[in-house]
Motif scaffolding. Structure first.
Motif, mmCIF file in Angstrom:
data_model
loop_
_atom_site.group_PDB
_atom_site.id
_atom_site.type_symbol
_atom_site.label_atom_id
_atom_site.label_comp_id
_atom_site.label_asym_id
_atom_site.label_seq_id
_atom_site.Cartn_x
_atom_site.Cartn_y
_atom_site.Cartn_z
ATOM 1 N N GLY A 272 0.838 -1.203 0.000
ATOM 2 C CA GLY A 272 0.000 0.000 0.000
ATOM 3 C C GLY A 272 0.861 1.236 0.000
ATOM 4 N N PRO A 273 0.236 2.409 -0.247
ATOM 5 C CA PRO A 273 1.025 3.640 -0.350
ATOM 6 C C PRO A 273 1.642 4.038 0.988
ATOM 7 N N ALA A 274 2.774 4.726 0.927
ATOM 8 C CA ALA A 274 3.406 5.238 2.143
ATOM 9 C C ALA A 274 2.616 6.454 2.589
ATOM 10 N N VAL A 275 1.921 6.328 3.706
ATOM 11 C CA VAL A 275 1.087 7.436 4.187
ATOM 12 C C VAL A 275 1.618 7.922 5.532
ATOM 13 N N PRO A 276 1.299 9.173 5.911
ATOM 14 C CA PRO A 276 1.769 9.673 7.210
ATOM 15 C C PRO A 276 1.204 8.830 8.354
ATOM 16 N N GLU A 277 1.906 8.834 9.474
ATOM 17 C CA GLU A 277 1.441 8.067 10.633
ATOM 18 C C GLU A 277 0.513 8.912 11.493
ATOM 19 N N LYS A 278 -0.194 9.828 10.851
ATOM 20 C CA LYS A 278 -1.145 10.693 11.552
ATOM 21 C C LYS A 278 -2.466 10.657 10.805
ATOM 22 N N ALA A 279 -3.545 11.011 11.496
ATOM 23 C CA ALA A 279 -4.861 11.000 10.854
ATOM 24 C C ALA A 279 -5.649 12.235 11.272
ATOM 25 N N VAL A 280 -6.644 12.587 10.450
ATOM 26 C CA VAL A 280 -7.558 13.693 10.765
ATOM 27 C C VAL A 280 -8.979 13.169 10.598
ATOM 28 N N ARG A 281 -9.827 13.412 11.604
ATOM 29 C CA ARG A 281 -11.235 13.005 11.533
ATOM 30 C C ARG A 281 -12.128 14.233 11.575
ATOM 31 N N PHE A 282 -13.109 14.272 10.672
ATOM 32 C CA PHE A 282 -14.119 15.335 10.674
ATOM 33 C C PHE A 282 -15.456 14.659 10.953
ATOM 34 N N SER A 283 -16.202 15.153 11.930
ATOM 35 C CA SER A 283 -17.471 14.505 12.280
ATOM 36 C C SER A 283 -18.510 15.554 12.648
ATOM 37 N N PHE A 284 -19.769 15.107 12.767
ATOM 38 C CA PHE A 284 -20.834 16.041 13.154
ATOM 39 C C PHE A 284 -21.780 15.371 14.153
ATOM 40 N N THR A 285 -22.481 16.199 14.916
ATOM 41 C CA THR A 285 -23.473 15.729 15.896
ATOM 42 C C THR A 285 -24.736 16.556 15.729
ATOM 43 N N VAL A 286 -25.898 15.891 15.630
ATOM 44 C CA VAL A 286 -27.178 16.622 15.600
ATOM 45 C C VAL A 286 -27.493 17.028 17.036
ATOM 46 N N MET A 287 -27.442 18.340 17.310
ATOM 47 C CA MET A 287 -27.580 18.831 18.686
ATOM 48 C C MET A 287 -29.040 19.031 19.085
ATOM 49 N N ASN A 288 -29.827 19.667 18.213
ATOM 50 C CA ASN A 288 -31.250 19.839 18.525
ATOM 51 C C ASN A 288 -32.054 20.054 17.250
ATOM 52 N N ILE A 289 -33.357 19.779 17.349
ATOM 53 C CA ILE A 289 -34.278 19.960 16.218
ATOM 54 C C ILE A 289 -35.497 20.719 16.735
ATOM 55 N N ALA A 290 -35.878 21.764 16.003
ATOM 56 C CA ALA A 290 -37.056 22.553 16.383
ATOM 57 C C ALA A 290 -37.989 22.650 15.185
ATOM 58 N N ILE A 291 -39.276 22.909 15.454
ATOM 59 C CA ILE A 291 -40.260 23.067 14.378
ATOM 60 C C ILE A 291 -41.011 24.377 14.589
ATOM 61 N N ALA A 292 -41.203 25.102 13.494
ATOM 62 C CA ALA A 292 -41.960 26.353 13.566
ATOM 63 C C ALA A 292 -43.436 26.016 13.710
ATOM 64 N N HIS A 293 -44.065 26.536 14.779
ATOM 65 C CA HIS A 293 -45.488 26.265 15.019
ATOM 66 C C HIS A 293 -46.160 27.582 15.387
ATOM 67 N N GLY A 294 -46.931 28.108 14.448
ATOM 68 C CA GLY A 294 -47.518 29.436 14.660
ATOM 69 C C GLY A 294 -46.406 30.472 14.649
ATOM 70 N N ASN A 295 -46.380 31.307 15.684
ATOM 71 C CA ASN A 295 -45.349 32.348 15.775
ATOM 72 C C ASN A 295 -44.147 31.922 16.610
ATOM 73 N N GLU A 296 -44.198 30.701 17.149
ATOM 74 C CA GLU A 296 -43.090 30.263 18.010
ATOM 75 C C GLU A 296 -42.398 29.028 17.443
ATOM 76 N N SER A 297 -41.209 28.776 17.992
ATOM 77 C CA SER A 297 -40.431 27.604 17.583
ATOM 78 C C SER A 297 -40.416 26.611 18.740
ATOM 79 N N LYS A 298 -40.863 25.372 18.478
ATOM 80 C CA LYS A 298 -40.919 24.359 19.542
ATOM 81 C C LYS A 298 -39.807 23.341 19.344
ATOM 82 N N ARG A 299 -38.993 23.152 20.388
ATOM 83 C CA ARG A 299 -37.876 22.206 20.306
ATOM 84 C C ARG A 299 -38.395 20.795 20.571
ATOM 85 N N ILE A 300 -38.257 19.915 19.573
ATOM 86 C CA ILE A 300 -38.811 18.558 19.712
ATOM 87 C C ILE A 300 -37.731 17.514 19.982
#
Length: 641
Positions: A272-300
């Protein structure tokens, strides 16, 4: 006594061919046994010569049917009368009862599993979970599968191809979706799984050589997969907020982004190719979800454990050095382009049988200071421009420790880079550098100006460790302590911490070491090495103030978890700054560390803006790094040396 004598009288049996003499007392029992024998003989099969009678199981199917025809008729009559004609259930139950009567419970359990349609084999998804949780490589799992099948004669574990099919349903690229308007420069094909991180990178001979292996998901497909995993929680959240489950949105999804470099992942050997002995990880987390209901936003939905590796979804993995700016930009640029496109578009995704609309807000907070400076185009951590949130220099921050506000932003950094690049006012290098406040490269990832709680903890612990050394050396009396003396004090501190606190000395400060070091017990142990009582008091007060401030920026919701400490934060930070500028003047005159500045100057403003610092930390990504190291170690081609 007469009856006793009568019972003991011997009577000869009157039945033909029975010469036995029995006491009068037991004569009735003896006669009844003759009657049972006679009844049995009426039903017993009489073999009238010919070959001996064969066992039922050794007969042909036709002969078995012939022999059991009477029993079958009786069972059929019973089933029609009692069980609605279900002959199969009656026979199976009879068999189960016969097995359990003879204590053959294992066979009975297997039969019961077959009756319930489960079979004795495991589901492919269960086998996949076993393989992943026990860190087995494909070849190791296949060896186990073959061995179990050969020994038991049954396929309990499923073959690898079944696991791969099950895996497809769990990975991005399985669920159909659509964007309105379509994403700019992103394919409309939704069946996109793991792709090469270098795909689409056109290289000419003159270009910078990209010596790396990179794998990633397409950002939009990964987000869809994460939302489909959370389908039940979203629908339950709507029900909990008394919202109709047919509402189609728009739902607003807030996403935390994290990126981190890993040193020393050098277990791989072979071709296999000669690669560096280091790595980089990029990740994400869904923190919160809200829905618009009337004039307010409700966190579900709100993530309860935002720093768990279970909710931290990997997006891109590359074997590269995080300091290699060219490789980092080459691999992450397509991801960032997809992210920018998603900001101005809405996702249409079926959930609970209804097509629903989702909008995304991306917040890049899970970066340590080194990476923030790298991706936002700022000078390195040792720069005179000490902060990634404000424009203060190290000297300004040491004179005015507490009163600063957040002024930096991604847009401003881009503008400053243009000024740095074009120098429109034809200034000297020093004046130009002062104008752009340390921006010297093009920012390419938008981050939220914030503090990473984990690295703040580590940075501050490293500084306290230095203070302990200096206090033992009595630098407050004699600033010109020799290198040899400092080294001797460090060894004494390490030895004492190992003995009293079970803290082994480390080359680089880790999160666990930092957590253990920052405690009242540690200060008391260190004070045993310091002669002056006055210095004891100063050190203890400094640590006490720090321990009162720390929960505010470590907890996921300080307003709920530590409201009193949150209210006291400004007072505690001012007192801490006062101590630094008086009792510890020998260390902090005209200078201050990056993380002390952030901790003392910016925490209240960030909490007012985001509600928390701890919840937006990079800890989940760091935990994922630990898993990556483990998988790489287990699945690597080991060296033959």
């Amino acid at each position: 006594s007469f009856l006793n004598i009568l019972d003991k009288l011997r009577i000869k049996c009157t039945v033909k061919e029975c010469e036995e003499e029995i006491s009068h007392e037991k004569y009735g029992q003896h006669l009844s046994s003759h009657k049972e024998m006679k009844d049995r003989e009426l039903y017993s099969h009489i073999n009238k010569g010919g070959r001996p009678r064969q066992h039922l199981l050794s007969l042909t199917r036709r002969a078995q049917k012939h022999r059991l025809r009477e029993l079958k008729r009786q069972v059929k009559a019973f089933a029609e009368k009692e069980e609605g004609g279900d002959i199969k259930s009656v026979c199976m139950t009879l068999f189960l009862l016969a097995l359990r009567a003879k204590n053959e419970h294992r066979q009975a359990d297997e039969l019961e599993a077959i009756m319930q349609g489960r079979g004795s084999g495991l589901h492919p998804a269960v086998c996949l979970a076993i393989r992943v949780n026990t860190f087995l490589s494909c070849s190791q799992y296949h060896k186990m599968y073959r061995t179990v099948k050969a020994v038991t004669g049954r396929q309990i574990f499923q073959p690898l191809h079944a696991l791969r099919t099950a895996e497809k349903a769990l990975l991005p690229g399985y669920h159909p979706f659509e964007w309105k308007p379509p994403l700019k420069n992103v394919s409309t094909n939704t069946e996109v799984g793991i792709i090469d991180g270098l795909s689409g990178l056109s290289l000419s001979i003159d270009d910078y050589p990209v010596d790396t292996i990179a794998k990633r998901f397409r950002y939009d497909a990964a987000l869809v997969c994460a939302l489909k995993d959370m389908e039940e929680e979203i629908l339950e959240g709507m029900k909990a907020k008394n919202l109709d489950d047919y509402l189609n949105g728009p739902f607003t999804v807030v996403v935390k982004e994290s990126c981190d470099g890993m040193g020393d992942v050098s277990e791989k050997h072979g071709s296999g190719p000669a690669v560096p002995e280091k790595a980089v990880r990029f990740s994400f987390t869904v923190m919160n979800i809200a829905i618009a209901h009337g004039n307010e936003s409700k966190r579900i939905f709100e993530e309860v454990k935002p720093n768990s590796e279970l909710c931290c979804k990997p997006l891109c993995l590359m074997l590269a050095d995080e300091s290699d700016h060219e490789t980092l930009t080459a691999i992450l640029s397509p991801l960032i382009a997809e992210r920018e496109a998603m900001k101005n578009s809405e996702l249409l995704l079926e959930m609970g049988g209804i097509l629903r609309t989702f909008k995304f807000i991306f917040r890049g907070t899970g970066y340590d200071e080194k990476l923030v400076r790298e991706v936002e185009g700022l000078e390195a951590s040792g720069s005179t421009y000490i902060c990634t949130l404000c424009d203060a220099t190290r000297l300004e921050a040491s004179k005015n420790v507490v009163f600063h506000s957040i002024t930096r932003s991604h847009a401003e950094n881009l503008e400053r880079y243009e000024i740095w690049r074009s120098n429109p006012y034809h200034e000297s290098v020093d004046k130009l550098r002062d104008r752009v406040k340390g921006v010297s490269a093009k920012p390419f990832i938008e981050t939220v100006p914030s503090i990473d709680a984990l690295h703040c903890d580590i940075g501050n612990a490293a500084e306290f460790y230095r203070i302990f050394q200096m206090e033992i050396c009595e630098v407050y009396k004699n600033p010109d302590v020799s290198k040899e003396e400092r080294k001797r004090c460090q060894l004494a501190l390490d030895k004492h911490l190992r003995k009293k606190m079970n803290l082994k000395p480390m080359m680089r400060m880790s999160g666990n070491f930092a957590r253990k070091l920052m405690s009242k017990e540690t200060v008391e142990a260190v004070c045993e090495l310091i002669k002056c009582e006055e210095r004891h008091e100063a050190l203890k007060e400094l640590m006490d103030l720090y321990l009162k401030m720390k929960p505010v920026w470590r907890s996921s919701c300080p307003a709920k978890e530590c409201p009193e400490l949150l209210c006291q934060y400004s007072y505690n930070s001012q007192r801490f700054a006062e101590l630094l500028s008086t009792k510890f003047k020998y260390r902090y005159e005209g200078k201050i560390t990056n993380y002390f500045h952030k901790t003392l100057a910016h925490v209240p403003e960030i909490i007012e803006r985001d509600g928390s610092i701890g919840a937006w930390a990079s800890e989940g990504n760091e935990s994922g790094n630990k898993l990556f190291r483990r998988f790489r170690k287990m699945n690597a081609r080991q060296s033959k040396c």
